[in-house]
Design an enzyme around this catalytic site. Sequence first.
Site, PDB file in Angstrom:
ATOM      1  CE  LYS A   1      -2.046   1.625   3.703  1.00 33.67           C
ATOM      2  NZ  LYS A   1      -2.956   1.824   4.855  1.00 33.67           N
TER       3      LYS A   1
ATOM      4  CG  ASP B   1      -7.461   3.650   1.725  1.00 35.00           C
ATOM      5  OD1 ASP B   1      -8.344   3.150   0.988  1.00 35.00           O
ATOM      6  OD2 ASP B   1      -7.473   4.847   2.068  1.00 35.00           O
TER       7      ASP B   1
END
Length: 257
Positions: free
Chosen positions: A141, A159
């Site tokens: 991420k 996310d």
Amino acid sequence: MTSGATTRSGASGVKPGETRLGLVRRARRMHRALAEAHTDAHCELDFTSPLELLVATVLSAQTTDVTVNRVTPALFARYPDAAAYAGADRTEMEEILRPTGFYRAKTNSVMSLGAALVEKFDGEVPGRLKDLVTLPGVGRKTANVVLGNAFGVPGITVDTHFGRLVRRWAWTDSEDPVEVEKQVGTLIERKDWTMLSHRVIFHGRRVCHAKKPACGACSLAKDCPSAGIGETDPVKAAKLVKGPEADHLLALVGLER
């Protein structure tokens, strides 16, 4: 899977009876609607270099981008490069990072990150995913945030908001961020991945809220299989839309405050 085959649970897309081709077309329609809705979508962390973005992204865990942006000007001024982070006075850095929460752990992370950059990459932030994920505290991420926004390399940032929305939209049924990234990446053209991430995150923060989405004021509702799980009354839903773009978002569906 052929374009005429229906998708099944566990495949990328779980809307009952929807073909793979139908899923791709619906996902791309929704992305076009997102682009129209969130014309100003962008990374909401302030930065001027790959190192600043990397550090800010690490600090954003379990706090808001707004809080991180209040802290980073002093942090970036005090520690201008990886070597400065590596050699920082721990107590001093902890005081700077205190408002972000978990400041002791975050101080450890940032100092370790600086040391690893110096040791492995001569103090420079690498521009490849396989290198970034070798750094302490950096997963896919964070790496995709840095690649997409500091290096212009397309990446999907999964996310909390992103995962929640793409599951609501039946683009995937996976809870695993890596699998979500992989499956969504087959639906949307690679060149659009970074902006897709921003637009989905913006939509999750402004319209498609976790507890009470504003379904009655959402320009994606016609293609969303979860439309109706939130507030469906347009007037009530309009009051749930957040952010400085609220008037624009409401105008797209013929509403106003």
